[in-house]
Design a protein around this motif. Structure first.
Motif, PDB file in Angstrom:
ATOM      1  N   TYR A 132       8.744  -4.907   3.113  1.00  0.00           N
ATOM      2  CA  TYR A 132       8.967  -3.508   3.776  1.00  0.00           C
ATOM      3  C   TYR A 132       8.041  -3.447   4.960  1.00  0.00           C
ATOM      4  O   TYR A 132       6.971  -3.237   4.919  1.00  0.00           O
ATOM      5  CB  TYR A 132       9.054  -2.441   2.886  1.00  0.00           C
ATOM      6  N   ILE A 172       7.028  -1.263   8.505  1.00  0.00           N
ATOM      7  CA  ILE A 172       6.823   0.212   8.668  1.00  0.00           C
ATOM      8  C   ILE A 172       7.340   0.608  10.219  1.00  0.00           C
ATOM      9  O   ILE A 172       7.474  -0.585  10.853  1.00  0.00           O
ATOM     10  CB  ILE A 172       5.425   0.848   8.646  1.00  0.00           C
ATOM     11  N   LEU A 200      10.851   2.931   6.770  1.00  0.00           N
ATOM     12  CA  LEU A 200      10.705   1.331   6.395  1.00  0.00           C
ATOM     13  C   LEU A 200      11.809   0.399   6.667  1.00  0.00           C
ATOM     14  O   LEU A 200      12.915   0.940   6.639  1.00  0.00           O
ATOM     15  CB  LEU A 200      10.186   1.332   4.867  1.00  0.00           C
ATOM     16  N   ASP A 220      14.268  -2.483   5.656  1.00  0.00           N
ATOM     17  CA  ASP A 220      14.209  -3.154   4.447  1.00  0.00           C
ATOM     18  C   ASP A 220      14.466  -4.909   4.600  1.00  0.00           C
ATOM     19  O   ASP A 220      15.405  -4.873   5.483  1.00  0.00           O
ATOM     20  CB  ASP A 220      15.446  -2.653   3.712  1.00  0.00           C
ATOM     21  N   VAL A 264       4.207  -3.179   1.826  1.00  0.00           N
ATOM     22  CA  VAL A 264       4.531  -2.352   2.925  1.00  0.00           C
ATOM     23  C   VAL A 264       3.560  -2.798   4.136  1.00  0.00           C
ATOM     24  O   VAL A 264       2.247  -2.636   3.887  1.00  0.00           O
ATOM     25  CB  VAL A 264       4.269  -1.003   2.575  1.00  0.00           C
ATOM     26  N   LEU A 317       5.593   8.452   5.905  1.00  0.00           N
ATOM     27  CA  LEU A 317       5.248   7.055   5.462  1.00  0.00           C
ATOM     28  C   LEU A 317       5.401   7.148   3.995  1.00  0.00           C
ATOM     29  O   LEU A 317       5.813   6.459   3.251  1.00  0.00           O
ATOM     30  CB  LEU A 317       4.238   6.282   6.015  1.00  0.00           C
ATOM     31  N   SER A 376       8.276   8.065   2.331  1.00  0.00           N
ATOM     32  CA  SER A 376       9.321   6.797   2.529  1.00  0.00           C
ATOM     33  C   SER A 376       8.883   5.989   1.288  1.00  0.00           C
ATOM     34  O   SER A 376       9.867   5.186   0.546  1.00  0.00           O
ATOM     35  CB  SER A 376       9.072   6.086   4.014  1.00  0.00           C
ATOM     36  N   ILE A 377       7.592   5.663   1.164  1.00  0.00           N
ATOM     37  CA  ILE A 377       7.102   4.686   0.149  1.00  0.00           C
ATOM     38  C   ILE A 377       7.506   5.106  -1.147  1.00  0.00           C
ATOM     39  O   ILE A 377       8.164   4.343  -2.197  1.00  0.00           O
ATOM     40  CB  ILE A 377       5.537   4.385   0.051  1.00  0.00           C
TER      41      ILE A 377
END
Length: 317
Positions: free
Chosen positions: A40, A42, A48, A50, A71, A96, A99-100
């Protein structure tokens, strides 16, 4: 730094989505504690990208192998500028983290591995802030881990490792994977001599609880042209094949505790250093001697097949 005895040491492996790695995963999935796949990237908005591999995901699920996805900031060619922008802008940083969190929930991952490279050293405080915010959001629901460059001392101005404050990061992470390799890269030499790894650990244990340290171990090699330039990365098998192809004699350097040979191709001399089961075993002895929490191996599919027997012997279940 005092620490409780590590009764169980984890055998964790980094993973990149190649056919070679997938084959190794099929064979060894049940022997790995956590898979750490490079999946993943950034973006400048804190989202993110994929890059996951469905086949590997299915093997992991079938084998009940927990995943700590990486990440990273390698999805953008302007890595340093991108990571500076993301870390220093509060709303992007929070995005972020969201998102994680969302990724871990939706994919049922065990946690995350943060791997930010080329972070400007002046952004050290922002790395600390990000990890604190991430840890407070995710722990204890998920395992929060970070990969950090090897250091021999705390040097906040170091261009590559200055952004990583071992002491502070150890408070806001369940584990730190210390990447104790690439001792030599721009010039020929051991990938990770035993003396270098020992010096890295001598410093690390003064800043990080031992059970939180995962020793980052290499299982690859480098092929340098004597006249200069960046090396070519070799798997263990490709290093052995290269020596055989050119009739070179592989020497195990007792001082470095690593294998090496030289060969000449098209009139140009090459120098090769590479890791094998013997060098791997020497470093595992350090993990045991320093009473660390385990290993994080870069990376699955490149290794000498005999390292698995070494692990079974030295890390009994």
């Amino acid at each position: 730094m005092n620490d409780s005895n590590c009764k169980y040491r984890e055998n964790n492996w980094y993973y990149i989505s190649t056919s070679q790695a997938l084959k190794a995963l099929e064979i060894h999935a049940y022997e790995i504690d956590f898979l750490i796949p490079f999946w993943y990237g950034i973006t400048e908005k804190g989202t993110l990208v994929d890059q996951s591999q469905l086949e590997a995901l299915l093997i992991a699920r079938r084998s009940k192998l927990p995943i700590l996805p990486i990440v990273h900031n390698f999805s953008d060619p302007q890595m340093a500028g991108l990571i500076h922008e993301v870390l220093t802008t509060p709303n992007i940083r929070q995005n972020l983290i969201f998102s994680i969190e969302n990724l871990l929930i939706t994919q049922n991952y065990a946690g995350v591995n943060i791997d930010f490279e080329f972070v400007p050293p002046e952004d050290r405080s922002y790395v600390n802030t990000f990890m604190e915010e991430l840890y407070r959001r995710l722990s204890p629901r998920f395992r929060v881990t970070i990969s950090v460059p090897a250091q021999l001392e705390d040097n906040p101005r170091h261009p590559f490792s200055g952004a990583f404050d071992y002491g502070t990061l150890s408070r806001f992470a369940d584990q730190l994977n210390i990447l104790a390799y690439d001792e030599h890269f721009s010039t020929p030499g051991p990938v990770a001599s035993i003396g270098f790894v020992r010096r890295v650990l001598d410093y690390a244990i003064t800043k990080i609880p031992r059970h939180k340290i995962k020793l980052g171990m290499a299982v690859y090699g480098y092929d340098w042209v004597e006249t200069g330039g960046m090396p070519r990365t070799l798997s263990y098998q490709s290093a052995v094949n290269l020596a055989r192809q050119y009739g070179a004699t592989i020497i195990y350097d007792e001082d470095a505790q690593e294998s090496t040979f030289t060969y000449t191709a098209y009139g140009v001399r090459h120098i090769v250093w590479f890791e094998d089961s013997r060098s791997f075993s020497a470093k595992l002895d350090l993990v045991i001697r320093y009473n660390l929490g385990g290993i994080g191996v870069w990376r699955l599919g490149l290794e000498d097949p005999r390292v698995w027997e070494v692990i079974r012997k030295k890390f009994p279940v």
